[in-house]
Structure formats: structure tokens, C-alpha cells
Design an enzyme around this catalytic site. Structure first.
Site, PDB file in Angstrom:
ATOM      1  N   HIS A 253       0.816  -1.223   0.000  1.00  5.68           N
ATOM      2  CA  HIS A 253       0.000   0.000   0.000  1.00  5.68           C
ATOM      3  C   HIS A 253       0.846   1.267   0.000  1.00  5.68           C
ATOM      4  O   HIS A 253       0.589   2.221   0.718  1.00  5.68           O
ATOM      5  CB  HIS A 253      -0.947   0.011   1.196  1.00  5.68           C
ATOM      6  CG  HIS A 253      -2.158  -0.833   0.969  1.00  5.68           C
ATOM      7  ND1 HIS A 253      -3.082  -0.569  -0.032  1.00  5.68           N
ATOM      8  CD2 HIS A 253      -2.594  -1.944   1.600  1.00  5.68           C
ATOM      9  CE1 HIS A 253      -4.028  -1.490   0.002  1.00  5.68           C
ATOM     10  NE2 HIS A 253      -3.758  -2.330   0.961  1.00  5.68           N
TER      11      HIS A 253
ATOM     12  N   ALA B  36       0.751  -5.291   4.948  1.00  2.00           N
ATOM     13  CA  ALA B  36      -0.404  -6.052   4.524  1.00  2.00           C
ATOM     14  C   ALA B  36      -0.534  -5.986   3.009  1.00  2.00           C
ATOM     15  O   ALA B  36      -0.094  -5.046   2.370  1.00  2.00           O
ATOM     16  CB  ALA B  36      -1.678  -5.490   5.167  1.00  2.00           C
ATOM     17  N   GLU B  37      -1.125  -7.027   2.441  1.00  2.00           N
ATOM     18  CA  GLU B  37      -1.477  -7.038   1.028  1.00  2.00           C
ATOM     19  C   GLU B  37      -0.302  -6.627   0.143  1.00  2.00           C
ATOM     20  O   GLU B  37      -0.410  -5.731  -0.704  1.00  2.00           O
ATOM     21  CB  GLU B  37      -2.684  -6.122   0.791  1.00  2.00           C
ATOM     22  CG  GLU B  37      -3.898  -6.579   1.588  1.00  2.00           C
ATOM     23  CD  GLU B  37      -5.104  -5.672   1.430  1.00  2.00           C
ATOM     24  OE1 GLU B  37      -4.915  -4.521   1.000  1.00  2.00           O
ATOM     25  OE2 GLU B  37      -6.220  -6.099   1.739  1.00  2.00           O
ATOM     26  N   VAL B  38       0.831  -7.277   0.338  1.00  2.32           N
ATOM     27  CA  VAL B  38       2.005  -6.987  -0.500  1.00  2.32           C
ATOM     28  C   VAL B  38       1.852  -7.784  -1.787  1.00  2.32           C
ATOM     29  O   VAL B  38       2.325  -8.906  -1.915  1.00  2.32           O
ATOM     30  CB  VAL B  38       3.310  -7.350   0.220  1.00  2.32           C
ATOM     31  CG1 VAL B  38       4.510  -6.917  -0.617  1.00  2.32           C
ATOM     32  CG2 VAL B  38       3.359  -6.695   1.583  1.00  2.32           C
TER      33      VAL B  38
END
Length: 514
Positions: free
Chosen positions: A95, A171-173
Site C-alpha cells: 500500500h 499487509a497485502e504486498v
């Protein structure tokens, strides 16, 4: 079935400032309400609204002015006076989108900026397909630059410890391991994507600890969920961070969540956090949240807390409220319309269920007749307990109008499809009487929408920057207006070709909306 109330630990409310950042006066009113609702702290995602200085000034928002240093300190001091801890949420890995407001600049909204930790730029490379994540060079060094301005310097120590949320950055890499440097590193035998991730995050955490030994680092957990207990333990990360396990769904799987938390505990991370949601997690473009959906999420979290072993030390829960999914997405539910949901979720945590007592308490506190924003009504003219209530009412009313079938599907109604089809327009086989009746109805809808939009705009700019009002209207209103405007213009052009203008009725005028 009723669960025990939320156990010990802090109840944090997330302030997502990368979308619709509240003006300071409104922000202070929100903090006042949070205090009355029993909130213990704020999880603040400053992003490009932070008052960066020097080389980091390029990170600042340009669509609207960032907060000044005085405004940031004012917010912190006011929160502190209400007994709240302020924890900055910082991007460190995922992000890290190219800023919505800085053109083609690669905005590294990372620890190197907000956390006053300088990560060498050759470590932070973006993949072309996914500008939200960095690709790392595992051998690259990480160093800190305490003299740089950043959120840590702007967040004085608060009891019991200073905390920093490494947060969404871990998160959410997406596309982890897809960069060329990463591929070269992974080509060596025995190396895995898991090790690549853990190596980077561990180095960042170590750099923070070296600079601020008393800093407590919290990080999102999702990239670690599939890792084995042994892999986590061997990384060295377990002694540096406290995982925050997030799940925003109303049907959260209790057994799976308990199992994950227990795994982290056995790996050496007994201090753990939960993260729920009171808005901003339904769909990327939702305008008005469903209170029941988010209450259900908290009911499931209560079941998780009740099922944990005594070895798990829950530090608290962060009740997230995303204003947009990421820098490159549209605005979703904004703070003013999410307050009934937030109050209901906090009452659910306090009582162990969303009982009639909880509903009554929320309604009484906010001066509304229903906890659902779409039907909230009002029981009093006093807005002091619901900052932004007038804007919430206007948002609900306009959203309902925009989603009414008569307006949203106007092009598909019987008269348009039956008497003003493209075939009729091409051959000038149009009934002027019916066409002008269609135009009159479209114009009436345009006028009604324009009145609502102008009222909403006037109220919105009192609480948010002008850029927020402009974006919200362009994203949510303009797509609905365009077909109505097109039809009125097409009818005018078509009928003018068929009938002399001097005998057309005076109402044959198109409504305009800017």
C-alpha cells in the site's frame, strides 16, 4: 447467544486521512464523541496529510493543504486530554501507491517518512504492474535518521509505551518477489518468498528498535497467515512486533481466527491485537454503511476473544474506518455517515451483544431513531452528540435518490425505449409531444438532483476540504446525471430539426448541472 464483553485492552478508532481528511474543527468534535463512546485511542493514518518538511515535503498532498504541525499537535493534545493514546499508522511495504496528488512522483509513504526511519532508496523499488508494493533487495541496509521530521517526533511518549503501527505497510504486498532484484535473490537454492518478506520486515523493525528502544511496533498479520510456526520463530521478527489480525467480514470464521492467534502466540508473539471494521470494507464505492453488517463482525470478534487461551494476551482492538481502499481508489463511506455504525459496534463490544439496550443507548447518544444510517431519522434538533448529522442526512437522501430505479435506469424506461430509441432518432421518426414529455421528466430529475447536490456540497465543505466535495460529486453523482443530460440535449436537437423553434413550448429547455 450473548458473549462476554470485550476483555481488557484498548479500543482504538482508526482515522484514515488519505481520503476526505476532516477539517481540524470537525476532527476535534469527532474525538469528543469518541471519548463519550468509550474509545481509548486513535490509530491515525496520516499518509499525505502529514506536515512533512525538507526533502520529504514532496510527499504532501496537493489536492488540499496537509495538516499543519500546529494542527497535528492540537489533535494529539486534545485526544490526550480525553484519555486517548494516539498511534501513527505507517506504510512500510505494501500500500505504498503512487500518490493521487503528486503526479508521477513515487511517493514513498513509508517508515522513511512518517516514522523518521530512512530506508535506503535502492531498497524501495516498485514493480510497474503494482506500484503499491516495493520489491526489496534482501542484502540492502536499513538505517535510521532521527533528525528527520516524522510522526514519531510529533507523537510524544504516552503511557504506558509509545506505540507505532507498521500497519498496512505489511499487509497485502501484492506480487511479492516479482521484482528483478527479488527474482535474483530467490534464484538461490533454499530461498523462499516468505523469507524475502520476513527479511525486509525484520530489518525495518530492528531499525526502529535501534532508534527508539521503547517503541512498541504493531503490524498487520495477513502476510504471515500461511507461514508455519517454525518459520516465524526462526525469523527473529517475533521478538520485535505485535501482530494485528484483521478481519472485517460479518461471517468471520471464529475457529480459523482463534487458530491463527494461537499459532502466533506459540511462535513467541503472545501480545496480539484484533482489527475489526465499522465502515469502508463493504465495497470500494459504497456510500452508506450497513450498521448490522459491521455489528455482526464485532459479534464474531467477541466469540474469538472468548475462545482464546489464557496464554494469548489481547492488547486491544482497532476498529477500522477506511475512507478509501487505497490512494488509487475512489472514496467509500465517509466518517460522518459511519458514526451510527461506530457507536453500535462499540456498544456491542461493551455489552457482549447488540441487544435492544445497546440499540437504545446508541439512538439516545446520537439523537436518532434508528441505528441504520439509511433510516436514522432524528429525535432531537440538537446536533452536539452527532457531529456532521446534517451532512449524514443529506448523504443518505442523495444516495437514495441516485439509486432510485426511475433515475438510475431512466434510459430504459418504457417511453424512452418505445418512442425515443436510436432508430427513431436517426430517422427523425419522433413524436414531439412524447419526446418533450420525456425531456420534461428528465429535467425535473436533474433539478431535484441539483438541489440536493448543492445542499450537500455546502455542508460537506464545512467538514472536509473542497477537493473532497468535488471528488465525491464527480464519482457518485456525475455518472447518474450524464444519461439524463444526454437525453435532454438529444431531444432538443432532434425536435428542433423536426419542428420550427417558434412553435415549441417554452419548457423545451435542458437542465444544466455543473
Amino acid at each position: 447467544m450473548k458473549s462476554p464483553p470485550w476483555p481488557k485492552g484498548k479500543k482504538l478508532v482508526h482515522l484514515d486521512l488519505k481520503g476526505a481528511p476532516p477539517r481540524l474543527e470537525y476532527l476535534l468534535k469527532l474525538i469528543e464523541l469518541f471519548s463519550k463512546l468509550g474509545v481509548d485511542g486513535l490509530l491515525v493514518e496520516y499518509e499525505d496529510m502529514f506536515p512533512y518538511d525538507g526533502d520529504l515535503k514532496l510527499l504532501q498532498a496537493t489536492a488540499q493543504p496537509p495538516y499543519s504541525r500546529e494542527e497535528v499537535l492540537s489533535m494529539q493534545e486534545f485526544a490526550k486530554s480525553k484519555g486517548m493514546e494516539v498511534i501513527p499508522l505507517v506504510q512500510t511495504f505494501g500500500h505504498m501507491e503512487v500518490s493521487r496528488t503528486s503526479g508521477l512522483e513515487l511517493v514513498l509513504l513509508a517508515i522513511s517518512a512518517t516514522f523518521s526511519v530512512g530506508v535506503q532508496h535502492h531498497c524501495l523499488l516498485f514493480t510497474a504492474q503494482c506500484p503499491s508494493s516495493v520489491t526489496v533487495r534482501a542484502e540492502a541496509s536499513t538505517h535510521v535518521e532521527p533528525e528527520r521530521d516524522g510522526a514519531v517526533c510529533e507523537h510524544p511518549e504516552s503511557p504506558p509505551n509509545r506505540r507505532g503501527e507498521a500497519g498496512d505497510g505489511d499487509a497485502e504486498v501484492y506480487m511479492l518477489g516479482e521484482g528483478e532484484e527479488s527474482k535474483l535473490w530467490l534464484a538461490s537454492p533454499g530461498r523462499t518468498v516468505e523469507q524475502l518478506f520476513l527479511s525486509h520486515v525484520t530489518k525495518v523493525a530492528q531499525a526502529i528498535k535501534e532508534a527508539w528502544p521503547d517503541m512498541t511496533i504493531i503490524m498487520w498479520d495477513d502476510m504471515m497467515r500461511g507461514m508455519s510456526q517454525d518459520t516465524l520463530k526462526a525469523s527473529g521478527l517475533v521478538v520485535l512486533v505485535q501482530p494485528m489480525l484483521w478481519d472485517y467480514t460479518p461471517n468471520l470464521d471464529v475457529d480459523t481466527t482463534v487458530s491463527l492467534l494461537e499459532k502466533y502466540c506459540r511462535a513467541g508473539m503472545s501480545d496480539l491485537w484484533a482489527a475489526s471494521s465499522f465502515k469502508g470494507s463493504t465495497s470500494v464505492h459504497t456510500c452508506v454503511p450497513s450498521t448490522q453488517r459491521h455489528v455482526d463482525n464485532h459479534v464474531q470478534w467477541l466469540k474469538v476473544a472468548a475462545a482464546l487461551s489464557a496464554a494469548v494476551n489481547l492488547q486491544g482492538i482497532a476498529i477500522t474506518g477506511w475512507q478509501r481502499y487505497d490512494h488509487l481508489s475512489v472514496l467509500c463511506e465517509l466518517m460522518h455517515v459511519g458514526l451510527p455504525s461506530l457507536a453500535a459496534c462499540l456498544q456491542t463490544l461493551s455489552l457482549g451483544e447488540f441487544s435492544p439496550e445497546a440499540q437504545s443507548k446508541v439512538a439516545e447518544t446520537l439523537g436518532i431513531s434508528s441505528v441504520e444510517a439509511e433510516a436514522m431519522g432524528r429525535t432531537t434538533e440538537d446536533e452536539s452528540l452527532f457531529p456532521g448529522r446534517r451532512l449524514a442526512e443529506l448523504t443518505v437522501e442523495l444516495n437514495s435518490l441516485l439509486n432510485s430505479e426511475d433515475i438510475r435506469f431512466f434510459e430504459n424506461n418504457m417511453y424512452v425505449r418505445g418512442w425515443f430509441s436510436s432508430y427513431h432518432q436517426q430517422r427523425k421518426m419522433v413524436s414531439p409531444l412524447i419526446a418533450m414529455q420525456i425531456q420534461s421528466q428528465a429535467s425535473a430529475y436533474l433539478t431535484a438532483l441539483q438541489e440536493k447536490v448543492e445542499a450537500l456540497r455546502e455542508e460537506m465543505v464545512l467538514l472536509y476540504p473542497e477537493s473532497t466535495a468535488q471528488e465525491w460529486i464527480v464519482e457518485h453523482v456525475s455518472p447518474v446525471l450524464a444519461p439524463l443530460q444526454r437525453i435532454t440535449e438529444d431531444i432538443t436537437a432532434c425536435v428542433n430539426e423536426m419542428v420550427p423553434s417558434n412553435i415549441l413550448p417554452a419548457h423545451n429547455q435542458t437542465a444544466s448541472f455543473e
